[in-house]
Design an enzyme around this catalytic site. Structure first.
Site, short mmCIF file in Angstrom:
data_model
loop_
_atom_site.label_atom_id
_atom_site.label_comp_id
_atom_site.label_asym_id
_atom_site.label_seq_id
_atom_site.Cartn_x
_atom_site.Cartn_y
_atom_site.Cartn_z
N MET A 51 0.83 -1.20 0.00
CA MET A 51 0.00 0.00 0.00
C MET A 51 0.86 1.24 0.00
SD MET A 51 -3.16 -0.82 2.57
CE MET A 51 -4.19 -2.25 2.24
N CYS A 101 9.41 -2.53 -1.07
CA CYS A 101 9.08 -1.53 -0.04
C CYS A 101 10.30 -1.12 0.78
CB CYS A 101 7.97 -2.03 0.88
SG CYS A 101 6.47 -2.49 -0.01
#
Length: 234
Positions: free
Chosen positions: A161, A191
């Site tokens: 996300m 990430c």
């Protein structure tokens, strides 16, 4: 407050085209909010939820580090992948075929003005969707997204996300690995987090393919419930 959310499934669409489309909708909402502050009569702002699947692409958030992309331009081309630096939060991630990507473009003034709560709600949408498949999705402290087996040597990320928000209007969103070729994650430090694996729904369920249309329906159902929204499909 307008809690009606227009849902558009864009199918398989180029990342940059989709980003430009997000920006257009985002600016449309922001412009309406500006107008409402000066007009005697306010018009409701719109909310959107875009669903899409992208061709192979790596995106780097504004707080990310280019060193987390482990291949050069020639290697990107050989793998049929593109690369973009973008204006969401977070570091580097991968999008590609077999992934369900969701971009809610919401005026949070229509829901709640709390970005932390917004991210937790997005995570909860995915956690509930995974529960429909018998999987226990979890949050990992300090790491946005949804994981499996947090706190164990087998911790692995199933949903990334990253969002942008300005004037309480959101864009970007989440990417849930459903039938994703996880080999593409080997070309990045996902990430920016070292030493943790990624996974997909079909891998966890030991299925050759999970029906993505059904996954989308479950996501929309949980989104509608959590955000107390009314979905309008176009």
């Amino acid at each position: 407050m307008n809690k009606q959310v227009i849902v558009r499934d864009l199918g398989n669409k180029d990342y940059k085209e989709t980003w430009d489309y997000q920006e257009m909708l985002f600016e449309e909402i922001v412009a309406q909010k500006r107008a409402n502050r000066t007009n005697e009569v306010s018009n409701p702002t719109s909310n959107y939820f875009l669903l899409v699947e992208h061709p192979h692409v790596y995106t780097l958030g504004k707080s990310g580090h280019i060193e987390n992309l482990l291949i050069d331009e020639a290697a990107l081309k050989s793998k049929g992948a593109t690369f973009y630096k973008i204006n969401r939060g977070g570091d580097i991630t991968y999008h590609g075929p077999g992934q369900v990507v969701g971009y809610p473009i919401l005026d949070l003034d229509n829901f709640f003005t709390d970005i932390h709560k917004y991210l937790r709600f997005l995570e909860e949408v995915i956690i509930r969707t995974l529960a429909d498949y018998g999987l226990k999705g979890e949050r990992s402290e300090g790491e946005t997204g949804v994981w499996l087996e947090v706190g164990t040597p087998f911790a692995r990320k199933i949903c990334a996300m990253g969002v942008r928000s300005s004037r309480w209007v959101t864009m970007h969103g989440f990417a849930l690995n459903v039938n994703t070729d996880l080999g593409y994650f080997d070309n990045i430090i996902p990430c920016g987090i070292r030493g943790k694996a990624v996974t997909s729904l079909n891998l966890e369920l030991a299925k050759e393919k999970v029906e993505e249309a059904l996954v989308k329906e479950r996501i929309l159902k949980h989104f509608e419930e959590l955000f107390e929204a009314t979905l309008v499909r176009e």
